[in-house]
Design a protein around this motif. Structure first.
Motif, PDB file in Angstrom:
ATOM      1  N   PHE A  81       0.813  -1.588  -0.099  1.00 55.32           N
ATOM      2  CA  PHE A  81      -0.286  -0.090   0.081  1.00 55.32           C
ATOM      3  C   PHE A  81       1.360   1.453   0.339  1.00 55.32           C
ATOM      4  CE2 PHE A  81      -2.497  -3.279   1.646  1.00 55.32           C
ATOM      5  CZ  PHE A  81      -3.796  -3.284   0.574  1.00 55.32           C
ATOM      6  N   ASP A  82       0.320   1.825  -0.245  1.00 62.13           N
ATOM      7  CA  ASP A  82       1.614   3.165  -0.722  1.00 62.13           C
ATOM      8  C   ASP A  82       0.941   5.299   0.743  1.00 62.13           C
ATOM      9  OD1 ASP A  82      -0.908   4.396  -2.639  1.00 62.13           O
ATOM     10  OD2 ASP A  82       0.581   4.027  -4.647  1.00 62.13           O
ATOM     11  N   GLN A  83      -0.261   4.330   1.105  1.00 61.37           N
ATOM     12  CA  GLN A  83      -0.921   5.452   1.278  1.00 61.37           C
ATOM     13  C   GLN A  83      -2.011   5.208   2.682  1.00 61.37           C
ATOM     14  OE1 GLN A  83      -3.897   8.320  -0.243  1.00 61.37           O
ATOM     15  NE2 GLN A  83      -3.397   9.856   1.420  1.00 61.37           N
ATOM     16  N   VAL A  84      -1.408   6.169   3.548  1.00 62.55           N
ATOM     17  CA  VAL A  84      -1.410   5.140   5.078  1.00 62.55           C
ATOM     18  C   VAL A  84      -3.023   6.568   5.926  1.00 62.55           C
ATOM     19  CG1 VAL A  84      -1.685   5.374   7.722  1.00 62.55           C
ATOM     20  CG2 VAL A  84       0.432   4.184   5.792  1.00 62.55           C
ATOM     21  N   LEU A  85      -4.505   6.337   5.911  1.00 60.95           N
ATOM     22  CA  LEU A  85      -5.033   7.153   5.800  1.00 60.95           C
ATOM     23  C   LEU A  85      -5.138   7.511   7.658  1.00 60.95           C
ATOM     24  CD1 LEU A  85      -7.592   5.930   3.733  1.00 60.95           C
ATOM     25  CD2 LEU A  85      -6.084   7.878   3.184  1.00 60.95           C
ATOM     26  N   VAL A  86      -5.586   6.137   8.437  1.00 62.08           N
ATOM     27  CA  VAL A  86      -4.713   6.358   9.474  1.00 62.08           C
ATOM     28  C   VAL A  86      -4.021   5.563   9.966  1.00 62.08           C
ATOM     29  CG1 VAL A  86      -6.600   5.717  11.589  1.00 62.08           C
ATOM     30  CG2 VAL A  86      -7.133   6.707  10.149  1.00 62.08           C
ATOM     31  N   ASN A  87      -2.701   5.987  11.162  1.00 62.10           N
ATOM     32  CA  ASN A  87      -2.239   4.895  11.442  1.00 62.10           C
ATOM     33  C   ASN A  87      -2.223   5.123  13.243  1.00 62.10           C
ATOM     34  OD1 ASN A  87      -0.831   2.614  12.133  1.00 62.10           O
ATOM     35  ND2 ASN A  87       1.189   3.870  10.513  1.00 62.10           N
ATOM     36  N   SER A  96       6.489  -1.722   3.939  1.00 63.41           N
ATOM     37  CA  SER A  96       6.491  -3.498   4.110  1.00 63.41           C
ATOM     38  C   SER A  96       5.404  -3.772   4.202  1.00 63.41           C
ATOM     39  CB  SER A  96       7.224  -4.521   5.707  1.00 63.41           C
ATOM     40  OG  SER A  96       6.173  -4.081   6.576  1.00 63.41           O
ATOM     41  N   SER A  97       3.796  -2.789   4.684  1.00 60.03           N
ATOM     42  CA  SER A  97       2.339  -3.437   4.757  1.00 60.03           C
ATOM     43  C   SER A  97       2.021  -4.240   5.666  1.00 60.03           C
ATOM     44  CB  SER A  97       2.298  -3.364   2.955  1.00 60.03           C
ATOM     45  OG  SER A  97       2.349  -2.217   2.018  1.00 60.03           O
ATOM     46  N   ILE A  98       2.911  -3.942   6.194  1.00 60.98           N
ATOM     47  CA  ILE A  98       2.632  -5.268   7.511  1.00 60.98           C
ATOM     48  C   ILE A  98       2.004  -4.763   8.881  1.00 60.98           C
ATOM     49  CG2 ILE A  98       3.644  -7.069   9.129  1.00 60.98           C
ATOM     50  CD1 ILE A  98       5.555  -7.988   6.655  1.00 60.98           C
TER      51      ILE A  98
END
Length: 188
Positions: A81-87, A96-98
């Motif tokens: 994934f290339d964008q985080v909306l919420v973390n 790593s998208s993990i």
């Protein structure tokens, strides 16, 4: 054992019911059982484990470009994934998208993916510690943008890992069609 808390009359205490935390002067604390905790909680000399009631864990990530296996730099077929909306809590690693569980608990995960081409099939699996837990499938040969979705509740131990694996096909990413989300329902 019963814990008695004596406070001065000027100290505001608020508890709506027996399932909600006690708020003391704007600070929220959850008082747990007398078993010491290994999940980062602070243990007092009385053996009572206290952790912040604001320790929330949630993430949601999207993909803005198509995902085709030939573009991938490794053979794991991990969906990146290339964008985080919420973390919230920063437990989802974008590179790593993990997602790595920071504590033992029940977690909720969901994903939604869209295939790129008609006359193909996509299959995506949610992987926990390298093993498939659930999958989603879309295989209508006459539909170009067919979607596959699934969701699950998982019991996870501290340091367990979750990611998505593309078992077959190609995913559409433009307009953020492919998403992956998760959150802690409650700690154990």
């Amino acid at each position: 054992p019963l814990l008695l808390l004596l406070l001065p009359a000027a100290c505001p205490v608020r508890a709506q019911n027996d399932t909600e935390p006690i708020v003391l002067e704007g600070k929220c604390l959850v008082v747990c059982d007398s078993s010491p905790s290994a999940d980062g909680a602070i243990t007092s000399s009385l053996g009572i484990s206290v952790r912040s009631g604001s320790a929330k864990i949630a993430f949601s990530a999207t993909r803005s470009t198509n995902h085709e296996p030939s573009e991938m730099s490794n053979r794991t077929m991990t969906i990146y994934f290339d964008q985080v909306l919420v973390n919230i809590g920063n437990h989802f690693d974008l590179a790593s998208s993990i997602f790595v569980a920071p504590r033992k608990g029940i977690y909720s995960f969901s994903f939604h993916v869209v295939k790129v081409y008609n006359r193909q099939t996509i299959q995506v699996s949610l992987m926990q510690n390298g093993y498939p837990v659930i999958s989603a499938f879309a295989g209508d040969q006459d539909v170009t943008r067919e979607a596959a979705s699934n969701g699950v509740l998982l019991l996870m131990e501290r340091e367990d890992k979750v990611h998505l694996k593309l078992e077959r096909g190609n995913l559409m990413g433009g307009w953020k069609y492919s998403t992956f989300s998760g959150f802690l329902v409650f700690p154990l």
